[in-house]
Design a protein around this motif. Structure first.
Motif, PDB file in Angstrom:
ATOM      1  N   ILE A  13       0.864  -1.176   0.000  1.00  0.00           N
ATOM      2  CA  ILE A  13       0.000   0.000   0.000  1.00  0.00           C
ATOM      3  C   ILE A  13       0.900   1.225   0.000  1.00  0.00           C
ATOM      4  CG2 ILE A  13      -1.727   1.300   1.295  1.00  0.00           C
ATOM      5  CD1 ILE A  13      -2.699  -1.358   2.458  1.00  0.00           C
ATOM      6  N   HIS A  14       0.658   2.129  -0.953  1.00  0.00           N
ATOM      7  CA  HIS A  14       1.466   3.343  -1.070  1.00  0.00           C
ATOM      8  C   HIS A  14       0.595   4.563  -0.825  1.00  0.00           C
ATOM      9  CE1 HIS A  14       4.786   1.123  -2.828  1.00  0.00           C
ATOM     10  NE2 HIS A  14       3.922   0.559  -3.671  1.00  0.00           N
ATOM     11  N   SER A  15       1.212   5.567  -0.237  1.00  0.00           N
ATOM     12  CA  SER A  15       0.556   6.853  -0.037  1.00  0.00           C
ATOM     13  C   SER A  15       1.381   7.917  -0.749  1.00  0.00           C
ATOM     14  CB  SER A  15       0.469   7.181   1.456  1.00  0.00           C
ATOM     15  OG  SER A  15      -0.221   6.177   2.141  1.00  0.00           O
ATOM     16  N   PRO A  16       1.151   8.115  -2.061  1.00  0.00           N
ATOM     17  CA  PRO A  16       1.960   9.103  -2.779  1.00  0.00           C
ATOM     18  C   PRO A  16       1.654  10.514  -2.297  1.00  0.00           C
ATOM     19  CG  PRO A  16       0.191   8.298  -4.178  1.00  0.00           C
ATOM     20  CD  PRO A  16       0.149   7.496  -2.915  1.00  0.00           C
ATOM     21  N   PRO A  17       2.574  11.454  -2.530  1.00  0.00           N
ATOM     22  CA  PRO A  17       2.312  12.841  -2.143  1.00  0.00           C
ATOM     23  C   PRO A  17       1.032  13.343  -2.800  1.00  0.00           C
ATOM     24  CG  PRO A  17       4.569  12.587  -2.918  1.00  0.00           C
ATOM     25  CD  PRO A  17       3.870  11.295  -3.167  1.00  0.00           C
ATOM     26  N   ALA A  18       0.277  14.131  -2.062  1.00  0.00           N
ATOM     27  CA  ALA A  18      -1.027  14.591  -2.546  1.00  0.00           C
ATOM     28  C   ALA A  18      -0.915  15.660  -3.621  1.00  0.00           C
ATOM     29  CB  ALA A  18      -1.853  15.113  -1.376  1.00  0.00           C
ATOM     30  N   GLY A  19       0.174  16.403  -3.648  1.00  0.00           N
ATOM     31  CA  GLY A  19       0.326  17.462  -4.648  1.00  0.00           C
ATOM     32  C   GLY A  19      -0.679  18.577  -4.427  1.00  0.00           C
ATOM     33  N   LEU A  20      -1.210  19.096  -5.518  1.00  0.00           N
ATOM     34  CA  LEU A  20      -2.165  20.202  -5.424  1.00  0.00           C
ATOM     35  C   LEU A  20      -3.468  19.794  -4.744  1.00  0.00           C
ATOM     36  CD1 LEU A  20      -1.704  21.886  -8.923  1.00  0.00           C
ATOM     37  CD2 LEU A  20      -0.795  22.639  -6.722  1.00  0.00           C
ATOM     38  N   LEU A  21      -3.834  18.515  -4.858  1.00  0.00           N
ATOM     39  CA  LEU A  21      -5.053  18.061  -4.193  1.00  0.00           C
ATOM     40  C   LEU A  21      -4.935  18.164  -2.679  1.00  0.00           C
ATOM     41  CD1 LEU A  21      -6.009  14.914  -6.307  1.00  0.00           C
ATOM     42  CD2 LEU A  21      -7.103  17.145  -6.328  1.00  0.00           C
ATOM     43  N   GLY A  22      -3.710  18.121  -2.161  1.00  0.00           N
ATOM     44  CA  GLY A  22      -3.489  18.244  -0.727  1.00  0.00           C
ATOM     45  C   GLY A  22      -3.917  19.599  -0.185  1.00  0.00           C
ATOM     46  N   LEU A  23      -3.937  20.620  -1.037  1.00  0.00           N
ATOM     47  CA  LEU A  23      -4.366  21.944  -0.605  1.00  0.00           C
ATOM     48  C   LEU A  23      -5.835  21.974  -0.217  1.00  0.00           C
ATOM     49  CD1 LEU A  23      -2.543  24.122  -3.272  1.00  0.00           C
ATOM     50  CD2 LEU A  23      -1.859  23.740  -0.900  1.00  0.00           C
ATOM     51  N   ILE A  24      -6.611  21.060  -0.766  1.00  0.00           N
ATOM     52  CA  ILE A  24      -8.041  21.010  -0.436  1.00  0.00           C
ATOM     53  C   ILE A  24      -8.382  19.764   0.380  1.00  0.00           C
ATOM     54  CG2 ILE A  24      -8.892  22.486  -2.283  1.00  0.00           C
ATOM     55  CD1 ILE A  24      -9.328  20.023  -3.968  1.00  0.00           C
ATOM     56  N   GLY A  25      -7.364  19.117   0.937  1.00  0.00           N
ATOM     57  CA  GLY A  25      -7.584  17.997   1.848  1.00  0.00           C
ATOM     58  C   GLY A  25      -7.843  16.656   1.187  1.00  0.00           C
ATOM     59  N   LEU A  26      -7.435  16.493  -0.060  1.00  0.00           N
ATOM     60  CA  LEU A  26      -7.647  15.235  -0.769  1.00  0.00           C
ATOM     61  C   LEU A  26      -6.310  14.544  -1.028  1.00  0.00           C
ATOM     62  CD1 LEU A  26     -10.245  16.471  -3.404  1.00  0.00           C
ATOM     63  CD2 LEU A  26     -10.719  15.282  -1.271  1.00  0.00           C
ATOM     64  N   SER A  27      -6.337  13.236  -1.137  1.00  0.00           N
ATOM     65  CA  SER A  27      -5.131  12.480  -1.439  1.00  0.00           C
ATOM     66  C   SER A  27      -5.501  11.174  -2.121  1.00  0.00           C
ATOM     67  CB  SER A  27      -4.327  12.217  -0.167  1.00  0.00           C
ATOM     68  OG  SER A  27      -5.141  11.610   0.808  1.00  0.00           O
ATOM     69  N   THR A  28      -4.489  10.459  -2.598  1.00  0.00           N
ATOM     70  CA  THR A  28      -4.691   9.227  -3.346  1.00  0.00           C
ATOM     71  C   THR A  28      -4.042   8.076  -2.603  1.00  0.00           C
ATOM     72  OG1 THR A  28      -4.750  10.418  -5.443  1.00  0.00           O
ATOM     73  CG2 THR A  28      -4.198   8.088  -5.557  1.00  0.00           C
ATOM     74  N   LEU A  29      -4.661   6.909  -2.707  1.00  0.00           N
ATOM     75  CA  LEU A  29      -4.113   5.682  -2.127  1.00  0.00           C
ATOM     76  C   LEU A  29      -3.866   4.712  -3.272  1.00  0.00           C
ATOM     77  CD1 LEU A  29      -3.465   4.131   0.494  1.00  0.00           C
ATOM     78  CD2 LEU A  29      -5.781   3.254   0.418  1.00  0.00           C
ATOM     79  N   VAL A  30      -2.647   4.165  -3.344  1.00  0.00           N
ATOM     80  CA  VAL A  30      -2.282   3.221  -4.401  1.00  0.00           C
ATOM     81  C   VAL A  30      -2.036   1.861  -3.751  1.00  0.00           C
ATOM     82  CG1 VAL A  30      -0.642   2.680  -6.235  1.00  0.00           C
ATOM     83  CG2 VAL A  30      -1.276   5.058  -5.794  1.00  0.00           C
TER      84      VAL A  30
END
Length: 194
Positions: free
Chosen positions: A133-150
């Motif tokens: 399970i990876h938690s990549p950096p959220a990037g610009l989505l992190g500014l609005i509290g969102l992130s991705t799970l791989v």
């Protein structure tokens, strides 16, 4: 951590259970990506729509004078086609994210993608098939509290599962890890063939 999240983690906690049943399909998480993943498409096709519409209006309001009827009609239909393509692309981008849905139960991860039932694809992966399970950096989505799970898996149909643009990724990981560990030990062992 909110009270609801703490209660859900307590319900999902597998430490107190002797084993996880193969037919236990209790949903521990479900969701869909935020439309924020479409911000690039919306900006690109929105700008394309505005420019095409403005050029069409200018063309119709006198810019077409002095050209033959064939050229006038061809340019008019070209601009109409660009407007139609822009609208179609905006709607498609919205609907493709709207109908992307992920459900995680105590045994499986189900991904459903596709706008209509004709093109809808549902893929299932056993949680015990998860490799990492990876938690990549959220990037610009992190500014609005969102992130991705791989999630990397051993499943041939779904080698990579991306759960895009979600809130509370860390709580999802906290719920998924104990179940994954327990199933990995019960069904394959840490030193299994995969």
């Amino acid at each position: 951590m909110s009270d609801d999240t703490a209660q859900l983690i307590e319900e999902v906690n597998t430490e107190n259970q002797s084993s996880v049943s193969y037919n236990d399909e209790t949903v521990i998480w479900e969701g869909r990506p935020s439309q924020w993943v479409n911000i690039g498409s919306f900006l690109w096709w929105g700008a394309f729509l505005v420019v095409s519409t403005v050029l069409l209006v200018f063309w119709q309001s006198g810019l077409n004078e002095g050209y033959s009827q064939v050229i006038t009609e061809a340019v008019y239909w070209a601009f109409c086609g660009l407007v139609g393509l822009s609208i179609f692309s905006l709607v498609y981008a919205y609907l493709s994210v709207r109908y992307e849905h992920t459900v995680i139960t105590r045994n499986k991860i189900k991904e459903a993608k596709g706008i209509t039932s004709i093109f809808r694809q549902e893929l299932f992966c056993e949680i015990s098939d998860i490799k990492d399970i990876h938690s990549p950096p959220a990037g610009l989505l992190g500014l609005i509290g969102l992130s991705t799970l791989v999630i990397e898996t051993n499943d041939d149909d779904q080698p990579i599962i991306k759960i895009r643009a979600i809130k509370n990724r860390n709580q999802l990981i906290e719920m998924l890890l104990p179940i994954w560990r327990k199933l990995k030990i019960e069904r394959k062992g840490y030193f299994g063939d995969r």
